[in-house]
Design a protein around this motif. Structure first.
Motif, PDB file in Angstrom:
ATOM      1  N   ASP A  81       1.277  -1.049  -0.218  1.00 34.66           N
ATOM      2  CA  ASP A  81       0.022  -0.220   0.132  1.00 34.66           C
ATOM      3  C   ASP A  81       0.558   1.349  -0.064  1.00 34.66           C
ATOM      4  OD1 ASP A  81      -1.833   1.845   0.725  1.00 34.66           O
ATOM      5  OD2 ASP A  81      -2.985   0.994   2.257  1.00 34.66           O
ATOM      6  N   GLY A  82       1.164   1.761  -1.504  1.00 37.44           N
ATOM      7  CA  GLY A  82       1.765   2.976  -1.419  1.00 37.44           C
ATOM      8  C   GLY A  82       1.233   4.088  -0.135  1.00 37.44           C
ATOM      9  N   LYS A  83       0.117   4.805  -0.419  1.00 38.02           N
ATOM     10  CA  LYS A  83      -0.266   5.956   0.082  1.00 38.02           C
ATOM     11  C   LYS A  83      -0.101   5.452   1.490  1.00 38.02           C
ATOM     12  CE  LYS A  83      -3.872   6.708  -4.011  1.00 38.02           C
ATOM     13  NZ  LYS A  83      -5.348   6.211  -3.667  1.00 38.02           N
ATOM     14  N   LYS A  84      -0.585   4.616   2.118  1.00 34.83           N
ATOM     15  CA  LYS A  84      -0.681   4.288   3.553  1.00 34.83           C
ATOM     16  C   LYS A  84       1.284   3.357   4.161  1.00 34.83           C
ATOM     17  CE  LYS A  84      -5.153   4.872   4.723  1.00 34.83           C
ATOM     18  NZ  LYS A  84      -6.326   4.847   5.399  1.00 34.83           N
ATOM     19  N   HIS A  85       1.762   3.504   3.274  1.00 38.60           N
ATOM     20  CA  HIS A  85       3.463   2.634   3.243  1.00 38.60           C
ATOM     21  C   HIS A  85       3.087   1.533   4.582  1.00 38.60           C
ATOM     22  CE1 HIS A  85       5.559   6.536   1.460  1.00 38.60           C
ATOM     23  NE2 HIS A  85       4.786   7.167   2.686  1.00 38.60           N
ATOM     24  N   ARG A  86       2.400   0.793   3.982  1.00 39.49           N
ATOM     25  CA  ARG A  86       1.936  -0.600   4.600  1.00 39.49           C
ATOM     26  C   ARG A  86       2.517  -2.068   3.708  1.00 39.49           C
ATOM     27  NH1 ARG A  86      -3.798   1.140   6.732  1.00 39.49           N
ATOM     28  NH2 ARG A  86      -4.323   0.742   4.517  1.00 39.49           N
ATOM     29  N   LEU A  87       2.384  -3.002   4.407  1.00 43.37           N
ATOM     30  CA  LEU A  87       2.468  -4.436   3.600  1.00 43.37           C
ATOM     31  C   LEU A  87       1.328  -5.106   4.141  1.00 43.37           C
ATOM     32  CD1 LEU A  87       6.580  -5.007   3.719  1.00 43.37           C
ATOM     33  CD2 LEU A  87       5.583  -4.157   1.662  1.00 43.37           C
ATOM     34  N   VAL A  88       0.930  -6.379   3.164  1.00 42.95           N
ATOM     35  CA  VAL A  88       0.349  -6.354   3.796  1.00 42.95           C
ATOM     36  C   VAL A  88       0.767  -8.596   3.439  1.00 42.95           C
ATOM     37  CG1 VAL A  88      -2.453  -7.918   2.903  1.00 42.95           C
ATOM     38  CG2 VAL A  88      -1.275  -5.132   3.101  1.00 42.95           C
ATOM     39  N   ILE A  89       0.906  -8.999   4.455  1.00 43.53           N
ATOM     40  CA  ILE A  89       1.236  -9.965   3.971  1.00 43.53           C
ATOM     41  C   ILE A  89       0.527 -11.899   4.178  1.00 43.53           C
ATOM     42  CG2 ILE A  89       3.135 -12.117   4.732  1.00 43.53           C
ATOM     43  CD1 ILE A  89       4.559  -9.526   5.994  1.00 43.53           C
ATOM     44  N   LEU A 106      -1.364 -10.364   8.317  1.00 44.88           N
ATOM     45  CA  LEU A 106      -0.703  -9.678   9.003  1.00 44.88           C
ATOM     46  C   LEU A 106      -0.713  -8.379   8.389  1.00 44.88           C
ATOM     47  CD1 LEU A 106       2.823 -11.457  10.077  1.00 44.88           C
ATOM     48  CD2 LEU A 106       0.114 -10.847  10.820  1.00 44.88           C
ATOM     49  N   VAL A 107      -1.150  -7.201   9.312  1.00 40.70           N
ATOM     50  CA  VAL A 107      -0.850  -5.895   8.322  1.00 40.70           C
ATOM     51  C   VAL A 107       0.732  -4.968   8.889  1.00 40.70           C
ATOM     52  CG1 VAL A 107      -1.681  -3.390   7.382  1.00 40.70           C
ATOM     53  CG2 VAL A 107      -3.490  -5.740   7.382  1.00 40.70           C
ATOM     54  N   VAL A 108       1.726  -4.807   7.929  1.00 42.14           N
ATOM     55  CA  VAL A 108       3.182  -3.723   8.163  1.00 42.14           C
ATOM     56  C   VAL A 108       3.036  -2.618   7.853  1.00 42.14           C
ATOM     57  CG1 VAL A 108       5.215  -4.854   8.572  1.00 42.14           C
ATOM     58  CG2 VAL A 108       3.633  -6.057   8.621  1.00 42.14           C
ATOM     59  N   SER A 109       3.192  -2.047   9.040  1.00 44.16           N
ATOM     60  CA  SER A 109       3.741  -0.405   8.837  1.00 44.16           C
ATOM     61  C   SER A 109       5.147  -0.114   8.681  1.00 44.16           C
ATOM     62  CB  SER A 109       3.216   0.700   9.614  1.00 44.16           C
ATOM     63  OG  SER A 109       4.172   0.081  11.165  1.00 44.16           O
ATOM     64  N   MET A 110       5.198   0.739   7.127  1.00 42.99           N
ATOM     65  CA  MET A 110       6.651   1.450   7.109  1.00 42.99           C
ATOM     66  C   MET A 110       6.974   2.507   7.114  1.00 42.99           C
ATOM     67  SD  MET A 110       8.037  -2.492   6.802  1.00 42.99           S
ATOM     68  CE  MET A 110       9.152  -2.477   5.056  1.00 42.99           C
ATOM     69  N   PRO A 111       8.258   2.612   6.662  1.00 46.47           N
ATOM     70  CA  PRO A 111       9.489   1.543   7.937  1.00 46.47           C
ATOM     71  C   PRO A 111       9.209   1.620   9.229  1.00 46.47           C
ATOM     72  CG  PRO A 111       9.532   4.252   7.435  1.00 46.47           C
ATOM     73  CD  PRO A 111       8.922   4.483   7.199  1.00 46.47           C
ATOM     74  N   LYS A 147      22.041  -5.723  -2.621  1.00 45.05           N
ATOM     75  CA  LYS A 147      22.408  -6.390  -1.370  1.00 45.05           C
ATOM     76  C   LYS A 147      19.754  -6.962  -1.189  1.00 45.05           C
ATOM     77  CE  LYS A 147      26.313  -5.021   0.420  1.00 45.05           C
ATOM     78  NZ  LYS A 147      27.092  -4.564   1.487  1.00 45.05           N
ATOM     79  N   VAL A 148      20.272  -7.973  -0.744  1.00 45.54           N
ATOM     80  CA  VAL A 148      19.687  -9.024  -0.454  1.00 45.54           C
ATOM     81  C   VAL A 148      19.383  -9.088   1.422  1.00 45.54           C
ATOM     82  CG1 VAL A 148      18.255 -10.848   0.197  1.00 45.54           C
ATOM     83  CG2 VAL A 148      18.945  -9.815  -2.154  1.00 45.54           C
ATOM     84  N   THR A 149      18.689  -8.647   2.000  1.00 43.68           N
ATOM     85  CA  THR A 149      18.542  -8.708   3.329  1.00 43.68           C
ATOM     86  C   THR A 149      17.307  -9.226   3.831  1.00 43.68           C
ATOM     87  OG1 THR A 149      17.970  -5.987   3.669  1.00 43.68           O
ATOM     88  CG2 THR A 149      20.064  -6.282   4.260  1.00 43.68           C
ATOM     89  N   THR A 150      17.065  -9.921   5.302  1.00 48.99           N
ATOM     90  CA  THR A 150      15.954  -9.633   5.670  1.00 48.99           C
ATOM     91  C   THR A 150      15.512  -8.510   6.555  1.00 48.99           C
ATOM     92  OG1 THR A 150      16.590 -12.577   5.670  1.00 48.99           O
ATOM     93  CG2 THR A 150      15.192 -12.115   7.236  1.00 48.99           C
ATOM     94  N   LEU A 151      13.674  -9.275   6.519  1.00 49.27           N
ATOM     95  CA  LEU A 151      12.779  -7.931   7.033  1.00 49.27           C
ATOM     96  C   LEU A 151      13.164  -8.517   8.804  1.00 49.27           C
ATOM     97  CD1 LEU A 151      11.278  -5.172   6.837  1.00 49.27           C
ATOM     98  CD2 LEU A 151       9.405  -6.776   6.098  1.00 49.27           C
ATOM     99  N   GLN A 152      13.415  -8.026   9.879  1.00 45.05           N
ATOM    100  CA  GLN A 152      12.990  -8.244  10.586  1.00 45.05           C
ATOM    101  C   GLN A 152      11.396  -7.214  11.563  1.00 45.05           C
ATOM    102  OE1 GLN A 152      15.324  -9.309  12.642  1.00 45.05           O
ATOM    103  NE2 GLN A 152      17.043 -10.070  11.622  1.00 45.05           N
ATOM    104  N   LEU A 153      10.303  -8.352  11.568  1.00 45.71           N
ATOM    105  CA  LEU A 153       8.970  -7.704  11.646  1.00 45.71           C
ATOM    106  C   LEU A 153       9.398  -7.245  13.699  1.00 45.71           C
ATOM    107  CD1 LEU A 153       6.768 -10.589  10.212  1.00 45.71           C
ATOM    108  CD2 LEU A 153       7.265  -8.267   9.637  1.00 45.71           C
ATOM    109  N   HIS A 154       8.310  -6.282  13.571  1.00 48.03           N
ATOM    110  CA  HIS A 154       8.535  -5.676  15.327  1.00 48.03           C
ATOM    111  C   HIS A 154       6.729  -5.971  15.214  1.00 48.03           C
ATOM    112  CE1 HIS A 154      13.072  -5.174  15.325  1.00 48.03           C
ATOM    113  NE2 HIS A 154      12.288  -3.851  14.125  1.00 48.03           N
TER     114      HIS A 154
END
Length: 637
Positions: A187-195, A204-209, A488-495
């Motif tokens: 969701d580019g407008k609200k800067h979140r991912l949906v998994i 899961l709805v995850v806010s970014m950054p 580079k590839v990194t692993t997203l650390q969920l909080h």
């Protein structure tokens, strides 16, 4: 001599020696199954038809727990499917409860002359082949045959009802925070991912950054239940698409399309009866229309385009009128370019869009296809040759080979492809048809670093957010990210995992984890404390990026009193021993300590493993004891 109606005449070939077996602690012989009815299931884990029959097999196992033994014979189509570890992951993902043998060289397949996935061979209690069946609907096909066989062999005293218990892969598989995450959307407008946390049956709805979990949608139980987030149920959801506060979900194993309303925090069913469609090309409306394994979807101006993997089609769903109908694909599984409803697709599992063109990851033909979104024109193949043409070859057009791609995302002029069975992310220029490897070595693994050196394990979902590519690294149970600026590839650390822990605690009706009874202790009356220590296996450490949960209680709170503020806690960065205040009065009771421990490898905090423990400590409070400390030592195995 009268012919026996439900007995075979030809000896069933036994399993060759030296094959790898899963969901059992030893190789199985048909000889040891004498007296049981045996059903061989020839399958391969990519095949949507093989996935469809899993519920039927489970129903048969439950209907005949003492008479029937199902044996999965995994006879691979794709190269990656020949690997025993990959089959193990599929067994865990699909929740199989019967033994599976890796028939990677098709020895058993050829011995039984199987010629389709899935094929079933029914073997009678005397070890003879009774019959065979191919395709879906195995429960209805097998039930009368098994009933007749039981009746016949019971009359002869040849049914052995001694229970057989198999050692399942799930019994020693570590838990992880995510479980086979399927798809991801931005969701580019609200800067979140949906998994889609597929095997946990939740979204899961995850806010970014910051990667902070905002919402946990779904109770975690598998089912088809609408309602508030905590009560709603999904069944292995996959694709997700976003329109403002509406999140559309391809609820794959419910054969339904659901919508999450973030403003009201509710889930509703838009389309699907909850059962798989048994006829093809039948349009309908809302909950009256039957769907067939919707795997991914994309939203465009009030319409959902749905990758309907089970019927080898793309469907549309009008989100206002709830009219659902086939859009592209005849329903025949093949790679054939033609006008929309004359074309043939092959298990489309990913879908994306640019302007007036849809693009699909056509998994079973290892292809990428384009489909006009305006209802006119032809389906066109960008990459792919046929159902059995696959590999790992970059290049242009017809020379390109993929291996069962599941994910696809359009971004800034390029298609990004999750080349799932090659453990890679590739790009395809839709204009020139040039394909290049972007991420991955081809080997499965979990290494971060430069894109060409990083490793993945069956990636499935892709999306871009704020210029970063996010991937569901499905068999690693992780979300990975690629930054074009660093390469580079990194692993997203969920909080914010505490929200998930709390949601799980509220929904559970019974404890699920390891129950450990500690040696009895004697404690002096008066003020004291409960001292809790936790150790993890060698090479692992407590994951400080995740919460540590502890809950303490006594069966008789008059004997052991624990202050309310200390009885239940989420503790970041725990230091052991944990000291919990308590007071003691004369008598005997049990103290219970519930723990949720997140831990990871010492050199890697990306894979978050979970262990739940319940410690039961019998306590006697007596004035002859000098001790004021109850010690509870737990070990995560």
């Amino acid at each position: 001599m009268a012919q026996v109606a439900y007995a075979g005449k030809v000896n069933a070939p036994d399993f060759p020696p030296g094959l790898d077996w899963l969901n059992t602690d030893h190789p199985i012989s048909l000889r040891e199954l004498r007296g049981k009815i045996v059903l061989l299931d020839f399958w391969t884990f990519c095949c949507i038809n093989c996935i469809h029959v899993i519920p039927d097999l489970r129903k048969l196992e439950e209907a005949y727990p003492d008479e029937l033994v199902v044996i999965g014979v995994h006879s691979a189509k794709f190269t990656t499917e020949q690997g025993t570890e990959n089959i193990r992951e599929a067994i865990l993902r699909y929740g199989l409860r019967h033994p599976v043998v890796n028939d990677k060289d098709l020895e058993i397949w050829n011995a039984y002359t199987a010629n389709a996935w899935p094929t079933f061979i029914l073997i009678d209690p005397e070890g003879k082949v009774y019959g065979r069946y191919s395709g879906e609907g195995v429960y209805d096909a097998m039930r009368p045959e098994i009933d007749g066989m039981i009746k016949e062999f019971d009359r002869r005293g040849r049914i052995n009802r001694t229970p057989i218990k198999f050692v399942l892969e799930r019994d020693h598989a570590p838990q992880s925070f995510l479980s086979f995450p399927g798809k991801i959307a931005a969701d580019g407008k609200k800067h979140r991912l949906v998994i889609s946390d597929s095997d946990h049956n939740r979204i899961l709805v995850v806010s970014m950054p910051g990667a902070t979990i905002e919402e946990v949608v779904g109770s975690g139980d598998a089912g088809l239940v609408d309602g508030q987030f905590a009560q709603a149920e999904f069944r292995k959801p996959q694709g997700v698409a976003i329109d403002g506060d509406s999140i559309y979900v391809a609820d794959t194993e419910n054969h339904a399309v659901r919508v999450i309303d973030l403003s009201t925090r509710t889930v509703s069913t838009l389309a699907g009866t909850g059962s798989q469609a048994t006829t093809s090309n039948v349009a309908g409306r809302g909950r009256a229309v039957a769907l067939n394994s919707p795997w991914d979807l994309v939203y465009h101006m009030g319409t959902l385009f749905i990758a309907m993997a089970g019927s080898h089609q793309v469907w549309t769903l009008n989100v206002r009128t709830l009219e659902a109908r086939p859009y592209a694909g005849s329903g025949r599984e093949d790679l054939h370019d033609a006008p929309l409803q004359e074309a043939a697709l092959a298990q489309p599992s990913g879908i994306t869009m640019n302007d007036d063109l849809l693009y699909i990851a056509d998994s079973e033909d290892s292809g990428v296809r384009s489909i006009p979104a305006d209802g006119k024109g032809n389906v066109r193949t960008l990459v792919g040759e046929g159902l059995f043409d696959f590999g790992d070859v970059d290049g242009k057009g017809d020379e390109v080979r993929l291996q069962h791609p599941i994910g696809i995302c359009y971004h800034d002029g390029l298609l990004y492809i999750a080349d799932t069975y090659n453990n890679k992310i590739k790009t395809i220029d839709p204009t020139t048809r040039v394909c290049k490897t972007l991420i991955g070595t081809g080997k499965s693994g979990m290494n971060d670093g430069p894109a060409g050196e990083a490793t993945l394990n069956e990636p499935c979902g892709l999306c871009f957010l704020d210029g970063i590519l996010f991937m569901t690294d499905t068999n690693n149970h992780l979300i990975r990210e690629w930054d074009p600026s660093t390469g580079k590839v990194t692993t997203l650390q969920l909080h914010g995992m505490g929200k998930v822990v709390e949601a799980e605690r509220k929904r559970k009706k019974a404890f699920v984890g390891d129950l450990v009874t500690l040696p009895p202790m004697r404690i002096a009356p008066g003020s004291g404390r409960l001292s809790v220590s936790v150790s993890v296996p060698r090479g692992y450490k407590i994951n400080n990026a995740a919460p540590f949960y502890i809950g303490c209680s006594a069966a008789d709170s008059a004997i052991v009193q624990i202050p309310a503020g200390s009885a239940e806690q989420n503790i970041p960065n725990p230091t052991f021993p944990l000291e919990i205040p308590a007071s003691f009065s004369g008598g005997t009771t049990n103290v219970e300590v519930d723990l949720v421990v997140y831990y990871c490898a010492e050199n890697e905090e990306s894979l978050c493993l979970i262990k739940q423990l319940k410690l039961v400590l019998p306590v006697t409070v007596s004035s002859d004891s000098p001790d004021h400390i109850l010690r509870c030592d737990a070990s995560v195995q």
